[in-house]
Design an enzyme around this catalytic site. Structure first.
Site, PDB file in Angstrom:
ATOM      1  N   HIS A 181     -35.378 -13.159   0.305  1.00  0.00           N
ATOM      2  CA  HIS A 181     -34.159 -13.671  -0.052  1.00  0.00           C
ATOM      3  C   HIS A 181     -33.379 -14.402   1.333  1.00  0.00           C
ATOM      4  CE1 HIS A 181     -33.730 -10.890  -3.318  1.00  0.00           C
ATOM      5  NE2 HIS A 181     -33.961 -10.265  -3.216  1.00  0.00           N
ATOM      6  N   LYS A 216     -41.718 -16.456  -8.704  1.00  0.00           N
ATOM      7  CA  LYS A 216     -39.991 -15.568  -8.195  1.00  0.00           C
ATOM      8  C   LYS A 216     -38.870 -16.581  -9.213  1.00  0.00           C
ATOM      9  CE  LYS A 216     -36.989 -13.051  -5.935  1.00  0.00           C
ATOM     10  NZ  LYS A 216     -36.745 -12.207  -5.618  1.00  0.00           N
ATOM     11  N   HIS A 222     -38.707  -5.977   3.885  1.00  0.00           N
ATOM     12  CA  HIS A 222     -38.691  -6.548   2.339  1.00  0.00           C
ATOM     13  C   HIS A 222     -38.237  -6.940   2.397  1.00  0.00           C
ATOM     14  CE1 HIS A 222     -38.063  -5.524  -2.030  1.00  0.00           C
ATOM     15  NE2 HIS A 222     -36.720  -5.491  -2.143  1.00  0.00           N
TER      16      HIS A 222
END
Length: 366
Positions: free
Chosen positions: A257, A300, A215
């Protein structure tokens, strides 16, 4: 009839609803979603308000507590120990347009050029980078399909952990957590890292299809939902599948990220950089950038990312914050500048004696 829309925050999705009010030192029960006894810190499964209701007077000065000052000190040590980080000449970025808070949700491409002008890919031959990039390839699958973890993938997980544990940075992190009585040995620490980060749990329809590592650092293909046509073949994706960046909610992206992942996908033409809303104060790497981008039709809005750090730096800081401040902002100091990281535990399933998997971790943009 009246329709009520309910919007859930990440805290609603990831943290247990239980409170420690009136439950301090309650005996452990696997039926509870979170816990309020002295062992919950070690197993990182305390309720979010544990410190407010149950922390004894003087606890912050006790030997095993991780005080705010401890976090500031150890994070500076880890920052100094990131010997595998990019040098200033290894990366050239082109941030271009800086979006105002009102503009981050516009989904407009205000930067015609890619974010990365240049990356010295010799970095990727360093052992921690090479083993990290191999792991990224393991997660391009459809959400809701049970992960078939091969023996080779398990070896790659072990190899990544072996390589990062050779670094001064991770040795310093272990020494700190050992001193704070979180782990009795390096072997115990590594075994817990493997479960915490790579243990599978369900984000879909009950299948064991996701992990914290996937994730946070990678992405996965997902079918259905709003988004682009998804015709790219990238790292094993089949034509017609859709890329899912950790999670896609209502056509928007959460998770994802990592700068290395972003660079590799931008280079393939799969990620389109739109703008940035925050550029950190650091004049060397690692830096922090809050950015907006499109990945194959999914948007995003604010994705904060370290730029130019080593894999072990990001892995180590997220681990530190997940153990020390799960479900809360974790305040650190890097090169004299403040930075906060948010982590959340996955509460719907556990491993070991009620330990929580890491669900997400990210830099909080100011």
């Amino acid at each position: 009839p009246r329709t009520t829309l309910l919007f859930l925050s990440p805290a609603d999705l990831y943290t247990a609803p239980d409170s420690c009010k009136g439950r301090c030192e309650e005996p452990y029960s696997k039926e509870d979603e979170c816990h309020c006894n002295a062992e919950c810190e070690r197993y990182h499964n305390c309720c979010e308000d544990y410190y407010r209701h149950c922390r004894p007077v003087g606890f912050s000065s006790s030997r095993d507590a991780i005080a705010d000052e401890d976090l500031l000190h150890i994070s500076e040590q880890l920052y100094e120990a990131d010997h595998n980080k990019a040098r200033p000449t290894d990366i050239a970025i082109n941030p271009q347009y800086q979006a105002s808070p009102d503009e981050t949700g516009d989904q407009e491409d205000r930067s015609p050029q890619p974010l990365y002008k240049y990356v010295n890919e010799e970095l990727f031959s360093k052992p921690t980078y090479a083993s990290f990039i191999k792991l990224l390839d393991n997660y391009q699958r459809v959400t809701g399909r049970e992960e078939d973890v091969t023996a080779e993938e398990l070896r790659e997980q072990d190899n990544f952990l072996k390589e990062v544990m050779k670094t001064e940075l991770m040795k310093k992190l272990f020494a700190f957590l050992h001193k704070k009585n979180r782990y009795g040995s390096e072997q115990e620490f590594v075994a817990d890292l493997k479960e915490m980060w790579f243990g599978l749990y369900s984000r879909g329809d009950g299948e064991q299809d996701s992990s914290g590592f996937e994730h946070i650092f990678s992405g996965r293909a997902c079918t259905g939902g709003t988004g682009g046509a998804g015709q790219h073949q990238a790292g094993g994706l089949t034509p017609g599948s859709r890329l899912c960046l950790g999670e896609v909610k209502k056509g928007k992206v959460s998770g994802f990220h990592n700068w290395i992942r972003f660079y590799l996908l931008e280079k393939q033409g799969i990620v389109n950089y739109f703008s940035h809303n925050f550029n950190g104060p650091w004049d060397t790497y690692p830096d922090v950038l809050g950015l907006q981008f499109n990945w194959d039709g999914f948007y995003k809005e604010v994705g904060s990312a370290f730029i130019g750090c080593s894999p072990e730096f990001e892995f180590g800081l997220y681990t530190l914050c997940f153990i020390a401040r799960p479900g809360r902002a974790c305040h650190l100091s890097l090169g004299g500048y403040s930075l906060s990281i948010q982590t959340y535990p996955w509460t719907k399933s556990t491993y070991g004696n009620g330990k929580k998997y890491i669900a997400t971790a990210y830099v909080i943009s100011p």
